[in-house]
Write an enzyme that holds these catalytic residues in place. Structure first.
Site, PDB file in Angstrom:
ATOM      1  N   ALA A 122      -3.433   6.507  -7.332  1.00  0.00           N
ATOM      2  CA  ALA A 122      -3.889   7.575  -8.227  1.00  0.00           C
ATOM      3  C   ALA A 122      -2.780   8.572  -8.551  1.00  0.00           C
ATOM      4  CB  ALA A 122      -5.086   8.296  -7.609  1.00  0.00           C
ATOM      5  N   HIS A 123      -1.532   8.121  -8.465  1.00  0.00           N
ATOM      6  CA  HIS A 123      -0.400   8.949  -8.889  1.00  0.00           C
ATOM      7  C   HIS A 123       0.017   8.523 -10.290  1.00  0.00           C
ATOM      8  CE1 HIS A 123       0.617  10.682  -4.857  1.00  0.00           C
ATOM      9  NE2 HIS A 123      -0.107   9.628  -4.484  1.00  0.00           N
TER      10      HIS A 123
ATOM     11  N   HIS B 165       2.550   3.477  -0.228  1.00  0.00           N
ATOM     12  CA  HIS B 165       2.627   3.183  -1.669  1.00  0.00           C
ATOM     13  C   HIS B 165       3.838   2.286  -1.908  1.00  0.00           C
ATOM     14  CE1 HIS B 165      -0.559   5.814  -3.306  1.00  0.00           C
ATOM     15  NE2 HIS B 165      -0.305   6.545  -2.236  1.00  0.00           N
TER      16      HIS B 165
ATOM     17  N   HIS C 293      -2.085   5.875   4.814  1.00  0.00           N
ATOM     18  CA  HIS C 293      -3.368   5.172   4.612  1.00  0.00           C
ATOM     19  C   HIS C 293      -3.199   3.648   4.619  1.00  0.00           C
ATOM     20  CE1 HIS C 293      -2.047   5.295   0.447  1.00  0.00           C
ATOM     21  NE2 HIS C 293      -2.564   6.483   0.182  1.00  0.00           N
TER      22      HIS C 293
ATOM     23  N   ARG D 213       2.383 -15.505   6.187  1.00  0.00           N
ATOM     24  CA  ARG D 213       3.804 -15.831   6.033  1.00  0.00           C
ATOM     25  C   ARG D 213       4.587 -14.685   5.381  1.00  0.00           C
ATOM     26  NH1 ARG D 213       1.695 -21.115   5.225  1.00  0.00           N
ATOM     27  NH2 ARG D 213       1.381 -20.726   2.990  1.00  0.00           N
TER      28      ARG D 213
ATOM     29  N   ASP E 183     -13.854   5.752   5.060  1.00  0.00           N
ATOM     30  CA  ASP E 183     -15.020   6.157   4.262  1.00  0.00           C
ATOM     31  C   ASP E 183     -15.877   4.962   3.867  1.00  0.00           C
ATOM     32  OD1 ASP E 183     -13.276   4.959   2.488  1.00  0.00           O
ATOM     33  OD2 ASP E 183     -13.435   6.527   0.952  1.00  0.00           O
TER      34      ASP E 183
ATOM     35  N   HIS F 271     -12.465   2.661   1.020  1.00  0.00           N
ATOM     36  CA  HIS F 271     -11.051   2.299   0.991  1.00  0.00           C
ATOM     37  C   HIS F 271     -10.729   1.067   1.832  1.00  0.00           C
ATOM     38  CE1 HIS F 271     -10.434   6.277  -0.796  1.00  0.00           C
ATOM     39  NE2 HIS F 271      -9.185   5.916  -1.057  1.00  0.00           N
TER      40      HIS F 271
ATOM     41  N   ASP G 114      -7.892  11.827   2.715  1.00  0.00           N
ATOM     42  CA  ASP G 114      -7.303  11.686   1.379  1.00  0.00           C
ATOM     43  C   ASP G 114      -8.243  12.300   0.344  1.00  0.00           C
ATOM     44  OD1 ASP G 114      -5.427  10.970  -0.513  1.00  0.00           O
ATOM     45  OD2 ASP G 114      -6.075   8.898  -0.674  1.00  0.00           O
TER      46      ASP G 114
ATOM     47  N   ALA H 290      -9.451   6.389  -6.208  1.00  0.00           N
ATOM     48  CA  ALA H 290      -8.683   7.629  -6.298  1.00  0.00           C
ATOM     49  C   ALA H 290      -9.195   8.625  -5.260  1.00  0.00           C
ATOM     50  CB  ALA H 290      -8.808   8.227  -7.706  1.00  0.00           C
TER      51      ALA H 290
END
Length: 383
Positions: free
Chosen positions: A142-143, A197, A218, A229, A250, A253, A276, A311
Site C-alpha cells: 500500500a505504498h 517489502h 510483517h 527450492r 488479524d 493478512h 499495521d 492495505a
C-alpha cells in the site's frame, strides 16, 4: 496525572518470569510490590484495594508498527490527530506506540519525522518508524510506487537530524542498490534495520542480517514467498535467531495455519505482534486514505481501491493477542510477551512492555476472554 495508590488483589499477573498469582501494589506511578502471601498486603487501606476476581493483569501492550487509528494517520503530521490515535490505543490497552510513516517525497518525509519527534519529546510516542521509501516496487503493497527510491544514506541522515534521536526503525529491501550500506548506517546510528517489502532471495536476506538487520517486517506480507527450492526471506528470518519477526495476526493478512508455523518455528520470544493499523481502525466501513492512496474498508478488511491489494489492518493489538490464544493455541503469557516485551526489546524501548517492581505501572486488566476491562497508564486509570 493522579497517582492514587492501589493494590490489585486476586490477580493473575504476567511478569517476565511467568504468571504471578497474587497481588500487585502501585504507588507513585510505578509497580511498588508483588506478593502472594496474603490476600490483602499489610499497610494497604481498604479503599486502596481492588479485587480483580482472578482477571489477568498484563503489561501495557506495545505496537511498533502502526500508521493510525480513530480517523487519523501519523503520516498526516497533525499533532492533534496523532494524539487522538494515541489516546484511542491507550483506551484499548496499547500504552506504547511507535508512529509509522509510509513512502513520501524526501521533503514530506522530513516534515513528518520532525512533527512526530515533537510527540516523542513530549513522551506521547515511543519513537518513529519509516516503512518506506527504500522498498521494492514489485512488493510495494500500500505504498505509492512512484514515491519509492533506492536507499540513500544522505537522505537517511536528514531523517536522523529531523528526528532528534527518535527514529527507531527503518525497513529496507536488501536487493536494492545501496541497501547493505543503508543497513550499516542505521545500525551505527542506533536505528533498527528491518527487512521487508522485498524480492530478496535467501542468500541476500542473510547478507542483510549479517550486515545488522534484526527485524523482518510483517512476515509473509509484501515479500518473496516461501518455496522449497527458493526459500527467500521468510525462511531466512525464521531460521535466524538474531531476527525478530513481525506478524499481523488479524486473520486477513496471514492464514492461521501460516501464523502457527511462525510461532512453532521462531518461538513466541521472536514473534512481535503488530497491527499495521490505519486511520480506519475504530471506525466503520467506508473509504479512507493511506498516504495518498485511496483505501476501501469493507467488513473491517482494508484494500486499495486501485488494485485490491491489502492495505494495513483495522485491528487494535489486543485482538491479535486473542487471535493467537484462541485461534493458534498460544499460551496467554506467550501471546502477551509477543505483544509487549518482545517488540519493546526488538526496538530498544526501555521501561515498557514488562511488569516488574520499580517499573512504570502501564497495566491492562483482561477478563477470561482476554477482553480489555481496564487500563492503567503510568499509574493512573485511563478513562
Amino acid at each position: 496525572m493522579a497517582h492514587t495508590p492501589v493494590t490489585l488483589t486476586n490477580a493473575r499477573v504476567v511478569t517476565p518470569d511467568g504468571v504471578h498469582d497474587g497481588w500487585l501494589r502501585v504507588e507513585n506511578g510505578r509497580v511498588a510490590a508483588l506478593g502472594s502471601d496474603t490476600p490483602s498486603p499489610a499497610g494497604a487501606a481498604p479503599g486502596e484495594i481492588r479485587d480483580l476476581g482472578g482477571s489477568w493483569v498484563v503489561p501495557g501492550l506495545v505496537d511498533t508498527h502502526v500508521h493510525g487509528g480513530a480517523g487519523h494517520a501519523f503520516p498526516d503530521a497533525d499533532p492533534e490527530g496523532a494524539l487522538a490515535t494515541i489516546a484511542f490505543n491507550r483506551r484499548h490497552g496499547v500504552t506504547s506506540l511507535v508512529g509509522g510513516l509510509v513512502a513520501a517525497t524526501p521533503d514530506d518525509t522530513v516534515r513528518q519525522v520532525a512533527a512526530l519527534a515533537e510527540l516523542c519529546d513530549a513522551g506521547e510516542l515511543s519513537g518513529i518508524y519509516l516503512e518506506g521509501p527504500f522498498i521494492a516496487r514489485s512488493k510495494c503493497g500500500a505504498h505509492d510506487p512512484e514515491l519509492l527510491r533506492d536507499p540513500d544514506t544522505a537522505e537517511f541522515d536528514r531523517w536522523l537530524e529531523a528526528g532528534r534521536g527518535h527514529v527507531r526503525m527503518v525497513t529496507v529491501a536488501p536487493e536494492l542498490p545501496g541497501a547493505l550500506d543503508l543497513i550499516g548506517a542505521a545500525v551505527s546510528s542506533g536505528v533498527v534495520a528491518a527487512v521487508g517489502h522485498t524480492e530478496a532471495d535467501y542468500e541476500r536476506t542473510l547478507a542483510a542480517f549479517d550486515a545488522g538487520a534484526t527485524v523482518a517486517t510483517h512476515l509473509y506480507n509484501a515479500m518473496r514467498p516461501l518455496n522449497h527450492r527458493d526459500p527467500g526471506p521468510i525462511a531466512a528470518a525464521l531460521n535466524d535467531s538474531r531476527v525478530t519477526v513481525e506478524l499481523i495476526l488479524d486473520n486477513v493478512h496471514v492464514h492461521p495455519g501460516a501464523a502457527a508455523l511462525v510461532f512453532s518455528s521462531a518461538g513466541a520470544d521472536r514473534v512481535s505482534l503488530v497491527t499495521d493499523a490505519m486511520s480506519a481502525t475504530g471506525l466503520g466501513d467506508g473509504e479512507y486514505t493511506l498516504g495518498n492512496l485511496r483505501v476501501r474498508v469493507s467488513g473491517g478488511e482494508a484494500r486499495l481501491v486501485e488494485n485490491g491489494a491489502i492495505a494495513s489492518s483495522t485491528i487494535v493489538l489486543p485482538q491479535a493477542v486473542r487471535n493467537a490464544v484462541g485461534g493458534l493455541g498460544v499460551g496467554v503469557p506467550e501471546a502477551v510477551r509477543s505483544a509487549s516485551s518482545v517488540p519493546a526489546a526488538a526496538l530498544g524501548l526501555a521501561g515498557v512492555g514488562r511488569i516488574e517492581v520499580g517499573g512504570h505501572a502501564d497495566l491492562v486488566v483482561m477478563g477470561g476472554a482476554l477482553t480489555v476491562d481496564d487500563v492503567m497508564y503510568q499509574g493512573a486509570w485511563v478513562s
